[in-house]
Design an enzyme around this catalytic site. Structure first.
Site, PDB file in Angstrom:
ATOM      1  N   GLU A  87     -42.027  15.523 -48.447  1.00 21.15           N
ATOM      2  CA  GLU A  87     -43.177  15.699 -49.747  1.00 21.15           C
ATOM      3  C   GLU A  87     -42.611  14.648 -50.716  1.00 21.15           C
ATOM      4  O   GLU A  87     -42.374  14.970 -51.851  1.00 21.15           O
ATOM      5  CB  GLU A  87     -42.913  16.941 -50.325  1.00 21.15           C
ATOM      6  CG  GLU A  87     -43.200  18.373 -49.237  1.00 21.15           C
ATOM      7  CD  GLU A  87     -43.123  19.605 -49.992  1.00 21.15           C
ATOM      8  OE1 GLU A  87     -42.502  19.760 -50.975  1.00 21.15           O
ATOM      9  OE2 GLU A  87     -43.485  20.460 -49.308  1.00 21.15           O
ATOM     10  N   GLU A 137     -45.805  22.999 -39.777  1.00 24.61           N
ATOM     11  CA  GLU A 137     -45.462  24.229 -40.773  1.00 24.61           C
ATOM     12  C   GLU A 137     -46.979  25.107 -40.620  1.00 24.61           C
ATOM     13  O   GLU A 137     -47.231  25.601 -41.647  1.00 24.61           O
ATOM     14  CB  GLU A 137     -45.009  23.972 -41.907  1.00 24.61           C
ATOM     15  CG  GLU A 137     -43.865  23.158 -42.009  1.00 24.61           C
ATOM     16  CD  GLU A 137     -43.262  22.932 -43.408  1.00 24.61           C
ATOM     17  OE1 GLU A 137     -43.795  23.666 -44.428  1.00 24.61           O
ATOM     18  OE2 GLU A 137     -42.575  21.907 -43.431  1.00 24.61           O
TER      19      GLU A 137
HETATM   20  C1  XIL Z   1     -40.372  27.723 -47.661  1.00 27.46           C
HETATM   21  C2  XIL Z   1     -39.722  28.804 -47.143  1.00 27.46           C
HETATM   22  O1  XIL Z   1     -40.649  29.136 -46.067  1.00 27.46           O
HETATM   23  C3  XIL Z   1     -39.512  29.933 -48.174  1.00 27.46           C
HETATM   24  O2  XIL Z   1     -38.835  30.894 -47.358  1.00 27.46           O
HETATM   25  C4  XIL Z   1     -38.699  29.169 -49.162  1.00 27.46           C
HETATM   26  O3  XIL Z   1     -38.535  30.235 -50.327  1.00 27.46           O
HETATM   27  C5  XIL Z   1     -39.343  27.988 -49.705  1.00 27.46           C
HETATM   28  O4  XIL Z   1     -39.662  26.987 -48.626  1.00 27.46           O
HETATM   29  N1  XIL Z   1     -42.790  23.010 -47.428  1.00 27.46           N
HETATM   30  C6  XIL Z   1     -41.568  23.281 -46.474  1.00 27.46           C
HETATM   31  C7  XIL Z   1     -40.993  24.342 -46.315  1.00 27.46           C
HETATM   32  O5  XIL Z   1     -41.350  21.806 -46.033  1.00 27.46           O
HETATM   33  O6  XIL Z   1     -39.629  23.895 -46.308  1.00 27.46           O
HETATM   34  C8  XIL Z   1     -41.315  25.247 -47.352  1.00 27.46           C
HETATM   35  O7  XIL Z   1     -40.661  26.556 -46.596  1.00 27.46           O
HETATM   36  C9  XIL Z   1     -42.734  25.495 -47.388  1.00 27.46           C
HETATM   37  C10 XIL Z   1     -43.502  24.364 -47.842  1.00 27.46           C
END
Ligand code: XIL
Length: 371
Positions: A155, A260
């Site tokens: 990001e 994701e």
């Molecule tokens: C999220 C997790 O799923 C949550 O449990 C945590 O509280 C916050 O992070 N982008 C990413 C992930 O790269 O690491 C994030 O994961 C979601 C958005």
């Protein structure tokens, strides 16, 4: 005859695999159906890594052949203090993947979020350079030859494709990106290195990624893939934009992964015209329309959306290395608490009772139809 009867139990014990599922019992599953296409992965919570729930862990082993740690490898957990690393859970995560012969993905080395508080305080470039070198080298070396791919930077881009202001950009300028990839490659020359981000199907952000990949390559850095997080909605992004991104990234000579994947079925606070995103929506029933059960009509929409997406993935399977869901089942999804806390969302293929949903069947049917 007698001998065969006597031997059978022994044979089945011998063919138990490490997930405790008899090979003879292995039937259709995501990982088996898509084995010739790309890895099918999931993100694991700390409890799943610690194997606290046998039913969840056997589902993970049955369906998935790739894993990402949902949280425990982020800097605040793995490097909580300047001189202290804590690999307790990440060691277990990697051991879990090895035991079950899974593809193991590391998430994530350099990210402005879930950053250990001491890192946020770094003010000057000398200190930040030393931090990056120590952090990346120590973590990547710890799992050299054992982790298959890393999200080196997560990001780093704004929605318009420019570089996000972060403690890394502020102290080191844009070269921090190239440096991060070089440091990771130096620590483990064979591991695949990814840039990972969300909304990578938006044209402006897509252009930003293209510039970034070119810049890293031109500066002699090694980058092997682009990870599109895939936190998507029922109607957006369009299949057309998803396809354009797959084509644009692979044209740069890198792999494409969906890292994701989940699809929210709930109203999005950012869609409400004039809504202040910071306003408190907690407890607002309109924003949480399905607290008990997902209506069949939405269940069907979700199944159709997943089918459309996987059809596209299959069309481009030669360019896609891995598709990972952000969680195993709906009950575990971060989307129950983001962007509004305490809602009930249904973004994955398994419900909170671990049962396959219509969406699971639609993803599986794409492969069955071809047999
Ligand atoms: C999220 C997790 O799923 C949550 O449990 C945590 O509280 C916050 O992070 N982008 C990413 C992930 O790269 O690491 C994030 O994961 C979601 C958005």
């Amino acid at each position: 005859m007698k001998l065969i009867n006597h031997c059978l139990p022994l044979i089945s014990i011998l063919i138990l695999n490490s997930c405790n599922i008899k090979k003879t019992e292995v039937s259709a599953s995501l990982k088996n159906s898509y084995k010739d296409d790309f890895y099918m992965g999931t993100a694991l919570s700390a409890d799943q890594i610690e194997e606290k729930n046998a039913k969840e862990d056997s589902l993970i082993c049955r369906e998935f052949n790739a894993i990402t740690a949902e949280n425990i490898m982020k800097s605040m957990f793995v490097h909580p203090q300047k001189d202290k690393y804590d690999f307790t859970l990440s060691d277990k995560f990697v051991a879990f993947g090895e035991k079950n012969k899974m593809f193991i993905h590391g998430h994530t080395l350099i990210w402005h979020s879930q950053l250990a508080p001491w890192m946020e305080k770094i003010k000057d470039s000398t200190e930040m350079k030393a931090f990056m070198k120590d952090h990346i080298t120590t973590i990547v070396s710890q799992y050299k030859g054992r982790i298959n791919s890393w999200d080196v930077v997560n990001e780093a881009l704004n929605e318009d494709g420019t570089l996000r202001k972060s403690v890394f950009l502020n102290t080191l300028g844009e070269d921090y990106l190239v440096d991060a990839f070089k440091l990771a490659a130096a620590a483990d020359p064979k591991v695949d290195l990814y840039y990972n981000d969300y909304n990578l199907e938006d044209p402006a952000k897509r252009e930003g990624v293209i510039r970034l990949v070119k810049k890293i390559k031109a500066a002699g850095g090694k980058i092997d893939g682009v990870g599109s997080q895939g936190h998507w909605q029922l109607d957006s992004p369009s299949l057309e934009e998803i396809e354009k991104s797959i084509l644009a990234y692979s044209a740069l000579g890198v792999k494409v992964a969906f890292t994701e994947l989940d699809i929210t079925v709930l109203p999005n606070p950012w869609d409400l015209k004039g809504a202040d995103v910071n306003q408190n929506f907690e407890g607002n029933a309109k924003m949480n329309p399905y607290p008990e059960i997902l209506p069949d009509s939405v269940q069907t929409k979700l199944a159709q959306r997943y089918a459309d997406i996987f059809k596209l993935f299959l069309k481009h399977k030669d360019k896609i290395s891995r598709v990972t869901f952000w969680g195993v089942h709906d009950g575990q999804s971060w989307l129950n608490d983001w962007p509004i806390k305490g809602r009930t969302n249904y973004p994955l293929l398994f419900d909170k009772e671990l049962q396959p949903k219509k969406a699971y069947n639609s993803v599986m049917q794409l492969k069955e139809a071809k047999k």
